[in-house]
Design a protein around this motif. Sequence first.
Motif, mmCIF file in Angstrom:
data_model
loop_
_atom_site.group_PDB
_atom_site.id
_atom_site.type_symbol
_atom_site.label_atom_id
_atom_site.label_comp_id
_atom_site.label_asym_id
_atom_site.label_seq_id
_atom_site.Cartn_x
_atom_site.Cartn_y
_atom_site.Cartn_z
ATOM 1 N N GLU A 5 0.830 -1.207 0.000
ATOM 2 C CA GLU A 5 0.000 0.000 0.000
ATOM 3 C C GLU A 5 0.868 1.262 0.000
ATOM 4 O O GLU A 5 0.586 2.213 -0.736
ATOM 5 N N VAL A 6 1.922 1.255 0.806
ATOM 6 C CA VAL A 6 2.826 2.411 0.866
ATOM 7 C C VAL A 6 3.552 2.576 -0.465
ATOM 8 O O VAL A 6 3.693 3.683 -0.985
ATOM 9 N N SER A 7 3.960 1.464 -1.033
ATOM 10 C CA SER A 7 4.632 1.478 -2.327
ATOM 11 C C SER A 7 3.732 2.116 -3.384
ATOM 12 O O SER A 7 4.172 2.975 -4.156
ATOM 13 N N GLY A 8 2.478 1.722 -3.409
ATOM 14 C CA GLY A 8 1.533 2.279 -4.365
ATOM 15 C C GLY A 8 1.219 3.736 -4.098
ATOM 16 O O GLY A 8 1.152 4.546 -5.025
ATOM 17 N N LYS A 9 1.056 4.086 -2.849
ATOM 18 C CA LYS A 9 0.705 5.455 -2.470
ATOM 19 C C LYS A 9 1.787 6.451 -2.881
ATOM 20 O O LYS A 9 1.488 7.541 -3.355
ATOM 21 N N PHE A 10 3.047 6.064 -2.698
ATOM 22 C CA PHE A 10 4.152 6.991 -2.954
ATOM 23 C C PHE A 10 4.909 6.690 -4.247
ATOM 24 O O PHE A 10 5.906 7.346 -4.535
ATOM 25 N N ASP A 11 4.441 5.696 -4.987
ATOM 26 C CA ASP A 11 5.087 5.312 -6.245
ATOM 27 C C ASP A 11 6.579 5.024 -6.035
ATOM 28 O O ASP A 11 7.443 5.566 -6.719
ATOM 29 N N ILE A 12 6.855 4.205 -5.046
ATOM 30 C CA ILE A 12 8.214 3.770 -4.712
ATOM 31 C C ILE A 12 8.172 2.245 -4.653
ATOM 32 O O ILE A 12 7.226 1.665 -4.127
ATOM 33 N N THR A 13 9.187 1.596 -5.162
ATOM 34 C CA THR A 13 9.171 0.139 -5.134
ATOM 35 C C THR A 13 9.281 -0.375 -3.700
ATOM 36 O O THR A 13 9.818 0.299 -2.821
ATOM 37 N N GLN A 14 8.784 -1.570 -3.509
ATOM 38 C CA GLN A 14 8.894 -2.197 -2.193
ATOM 39 C C GLN A 14 10.355 -2.414 -1.824
ATOM 40 O O GLN A 14 10.732 -2.267 -0.655
ATOM 41 N N ASP A 15 11.177 -2.746 -2.809
ATOM 42 C CA ASP A 15 12.609 -2.919 -2.547
ATOM 43 C C ASP A 15 13.237 -1.622 -2.051
ATOM 44 O O ASP A 15 14.078 -1.639 -1.152
ATOM 45 N N THR A 16 12.836 -0.499 -2.628
ATOM 46 C CA THR A 16 13.363 0.793 -2.182
ATOM 47 C C THR A 16 12.934 1.080 -0.753
ATOM 48 O O THR A 16 13.744 1.546 0.064
ATOM 49 N N LEU A 17 11.691 0.786 -0.427
ATOM 50 C CA LEU A 17 11.221 0.985 0.946
ATOM 51 C C LEU A 17 12.005 0.120 1.932
ATOM 52 O O LEU A 17 12.406 0.599 2.996
ATOM 53 N N ARG A 18 12.243 -1.130 1.564
ATOM 54 C CA ARG A 18 13.034 -2.014 2.429
ATOM 55 C C ARG A 18 14.456 -1.480 2.600
ATOM 56 O O ARG A 18 15.017 -1.504 3.689
ATOM 57 N N TYR A 19 15.027 -0.993 1.492
ATOM 58 C CA TYR A 19 16.377 -0.423 1.526
ATOM 59 C C TYR A 19 16.407 0.794 2.442
ATOM 60 O O TYR A 19 17.299 0.914 3.297
ATOM 61 N N TYR A 20 15.462 1.703 2.281
ATOM 62 C CA TYR A 20 15.410 2.891 3.137
ATOM 63 C C TYR A 20 15.308 2.504 4.609
ATOM 64 O O TYR A 20 15.941 3.121 5.464
ATOM 65 N N GLU A 21 14.535 1.490 4.885
ATOM 66 C CA GLU A 21 14.398 1.026 6.269
ATOM 67 C C GLU A 21 15.713 0.416 6.758
ATOM 68 O O GLU A 21 16.177 0.715 7.858
ATOM 69 N N ARG A 22 16.334 -0.392 5.919
ATOM 70 C CA ARG A 22 17.580 -1.078 6.292
ATOM 71 C C ARG A 22 18.711 -0.096 6.609
ATOM 72 O O ARG A 22 19.485 -0.305 7.527
#
Length: 125
Positions: A5-22
């Motif tokens: 849902e976050v990926s879709g909302k912000f047009d960011i890949t799930q991998d990018t979100l995981r990377y940002y978190e990591r």
Amino acid sequence: MTIAEVSGKFDITQDTLRYYERIGLIPHVNRNKSGIRNYTEEDCNWVEFIKCMRSAGLPIEVLIEYVGLFQQGDETIKARKKLFIEQRKQLIARIENMKKMLERLNYKIASYEQAVVKKEKELQR
């Protein structure tokens, strides 16, 4: 919200979100009992902020430094301000450079438009 849902909302890949978190750009994201990420509104605010700053050209390293300072609390307000002032200076310089590039492109386009008109007139003779 789920990572999808976050990926879709912000047009960011799930991998990018995981990377940002990591790498610590998104402070700790809660997980449910199954281990699935559960993004809060605050987490989404971080994602939006990071996306905005990356779009402005701020390097990942600067954002990591900012998040680290932010997490240390109010005693780092001056350092955070200084960090953003420096980034603003660099952004202004990039904007000025882009304006010069745009002027050059406009000049080249105008030159080609004149060449096309000239060629068309020659062909009509």
